[in-house]
Motif scaffolding. Structure first.
Motif, PDB file in Angstrom:
ATOM      1  N   VAL A  84      -9.480   4.764  -3.068  1.00  0.00           N
ATOM      2  CA  VAL A  84      -8.344   3.903  -2.717  1.00  0.00           C
ATOM      3  C   VAL A  84      -8.517   2.535  -3.372  1.00  0.00           C
ATOM      4  O   VAL A  84      -7.582   1.989  -3.954  1.00  0.00           O
ATOM      5  N   GLU A  85      -9.735   2.010  -3.302  1.00  0.00           N
ATOM      6  CA  GLU A  85     -10.012   0.659  -3.825  1.00  0.00           C
ATOM      7  C   GLU A  85      -9.962   0.598  -5.351  1.00  0.00           C
ATOM      8  O   GLU A  85      -9.410  -0.341  -5.923  1.00  0.00           O
ATOM      9  N   THR A  86     -10.513   1.604  -6.018  1.00  0.00           N
ATOM     10  CA  THR A  86     -10.659   1.516  -7.477  1.00  0.00           C
ATOM     11  C   THR A  86      -9.560   2.222  -8.262  1.00  0.00           C
ATOM     12  O   THR A  86      -9.377   1.931  -9.441  1.00  0.00           O
ATOM     13  N   SER A  87      -8.834   3.123  -7.621  1.00  0.00           N
ATOM     14  CA  SER A  87      -7.828   3.890  -8.344  1.00  0.00           C
ATOM     15  C   SER A  87      -6.434   3.779  -7.721  1.00  0.00           C
ATOM     16  O   SER A  87      -5.487   3.355  -8.377  1.00  0.00           O
ATOM     17  N   LEU A  88      -6.319   4.168  -6.460  1.00  0.00           N
ATOM     18  CA  LEU A  88      -4.997   4.208  -5.833  1.00  0.00           C
ATOM     19  C   LEU A  88      -4.367   2.823  -5.733  1.00  0.00           C
ATOM     20  O   LEU A  88      -3.246   2.613  -6.196  1.00  0.00           O
ATOM     21  N   PHE A  89      -5.065   1.864  -5.133  1.00  0.00           N
ATOM     22  CA  PHE A  89      -4.478   0.530  -4.967  1.00  0.00           C
ATOM     23  C   PHE A  89      -4.162  -0.134  -6.309  1.00  0.00           C
ATOM     24  O   PHE A  89      -3.079  -0.703  -6.452  1.00  0.00           O
ATOM     25  N   PRO A 144      -8.814  -1.416   2.040  1.00  0.00           N
ATOM     26  CA  PRO A 144      -8.857   0.016   1.713  1.00  0.00           C
ATOM     27  C   PRO A 144      -9.383   0.909   2.837  1.00  0.00           C
ATOM     28  O   PRO A 144      -8.821   1.968   3.094  1.00  0.00           O
ATOM     29  N   ALA A 145     -10.411   0.480   3.533  1.00  0.00           N
ATOM     30  CA  ALA A 145     -10.978   1.311   4.598  1.00  0.00           C
ATOM     31  C   ALA A 145     -10.014   1.473   5.770  1.00  0.00           C
ATOM     32  O   ALA A 145     -10.131   2.430   6.543  1.00  0.00           O
ATOM     33  N   GLN A 146      -9.040   0.559   5.915  1.00  0.00           N
ATOM     34  CA  GLN A 146      -8.067   0.634   7.002  1.00  0.00           C
ATOM     35  C   GLN A 146      -6.739   1.241   6.564  1.00  0.00           C
ATOM     36  O   GLN A 146      -5.805   1.362   7.341  1.00  0.00           O
ATOM     37  N   SER A 147      -6.665   1.632   5.300  1.00  0.00           N
ATOM     38  CA  SER A 147      -5.444   2.208   4.766  1.00  0.00           C
ATOM     39  C   SER A 147      -5.179   3.572   5.398  1.00  0.00           C
ATOM     40  O   SER A 147      -6.107   4.349   5.633  1.00  0.00           O
ATOM     41  N   PRO A 148      -3.919   3.901   5.647  1.00  0.00           N
ATOM     42  CA  PRO A 148      -3.601   5.237   6.155  1.00  0.00           C
ATOM     43  C   PRO A 148      -4.074   6.348   5.209  1.00  0.00           C
ATOM     44  O   PRO A 148      -4.275   7.474   5.640  1.00  0.00           O
ATOM     45  N   PHE A 149      -4.254   6.006   3.927  1.00  0.00           N
ATOM     46  CA  PHE A 149      -4.768   7.002   2.987  1.00  0.00           C
ATOM     47  C   PHE A 149      -6.195   7.410   3.343  1.00  0.00           C
ATOM     48  O   PHE A 149      -6.669   8.448   2.919  1.00  0.00           O
ATOM     49  N   VAL A 150      -6.851   6.583   4.144  1.00  0.00           N
ATOM     50  CA  VAL A 150      -8.207   6.884   4.600  1.00  0.00           C
ATOM     51  C   VAL A 150      -8.190   7.246   6.083  1.00  0.00           C
ATOM     52  O   VAL A 150      -8.761   8.256   6.489  1.00  0.00           O
ATOM     53  N   THR A 151      -7.526   6.421   6.886  1.00  0.00           N
ATOM     54  CA  THR A 151      -7.617   6.578   8.339  1.00  0.00           C
ATOM     55  C   THR A 151      -6.907   7.802   8.887  1.00  0.00           C
ATOM     56  O   THR A 151      -7.217   8.247   9.995  1.00  0.00           O
TER      57      THR A 151
END
Length: 177
Positions: free
Chosen positions: A55-60, A24-31
């Motif tokens: 991203v981790e708890t909802s999006l993914f 999740p921390a490397q996802s484009p949704f974050v980066t």
């Protein structure tokens, strides 16, 4: 009687698999999130942590459910033919698709004519580019020439993201034209 083509669903599932393979921390949704330059680092870090958690708890999890639905339920029912005309009332579907993408009431035949004209124009431009860069109108020679240019490749995921963002910004700037 309406569905997407199997090949499109398969590609979507593959795209979702690639997205979900990210940490999740490397996802484009974050980066790819850009913060205002005047924000303090602590504020950026706090928001970035909230983004990672979302991203981790909802999006993914939502993307996983969507991916699983597509792969197990939708894909088996998707149509084999690629063209939207393969749907029930395909001609009407195609006209509606044209209207939704262009706001124009063009017939499929008009779209085909425009597409052929544009393809011919593109080919002429490619031949002119080939002539300018390689001395020949040979499109294959142009492809070989461009493939050899380091400027035609990206070397990292971030470079690809930056390229795409710059491309979008250029397109948005020209939209009024």
């Amino acid at each position: 009687g309406y569905s997407a083509a199997k090949v499109a669903v398969e590609r979507t599932v593959a795209q979702l698999d690639a997205m979900l393979a990210d940490v999740p921390a490397q996802s484009p949704f974050v980066t790819t999130v850009r913060f205002p330059a005047d924000w303090e680092d602590a504020r950026k870090d706090e928001l970035r942590a909230k983004l990672v958690a979302a991203v981790e708890t909802s999006l993914f999890p939502g993307l996983r459910r969507y991916r699983d639905f597509l792969a197990t339920e939708y894909l088996p029912a998707a149509r084999a033919e690629v063209g939207v005309r393969a749907n029930k009332d395909g001609e009407a579907c195609y006209r509606a698709l044209i209207l939704s993408h262009t706001n124009l009431t063009l017939s499929p035949e008009e779209i085909h004519r425009i597409g052929r004209e544009q393809a011919e124009q593109n080919l002429a431009e490619m031949k002119a580019m080939a002539k300018a860069l390689t001395g020949s109108e040979d499109i294959q020679a142009l492809k070989v020439h461009l493939a050899a240019q380091a400027s035609q490749r990206v070397t990292s995921r971030q470079e690809l993201i930056d390229f795409a963002e710059a491309l979008i910004a250029r397109a948005e700037a020209r939209m009024p034209e």
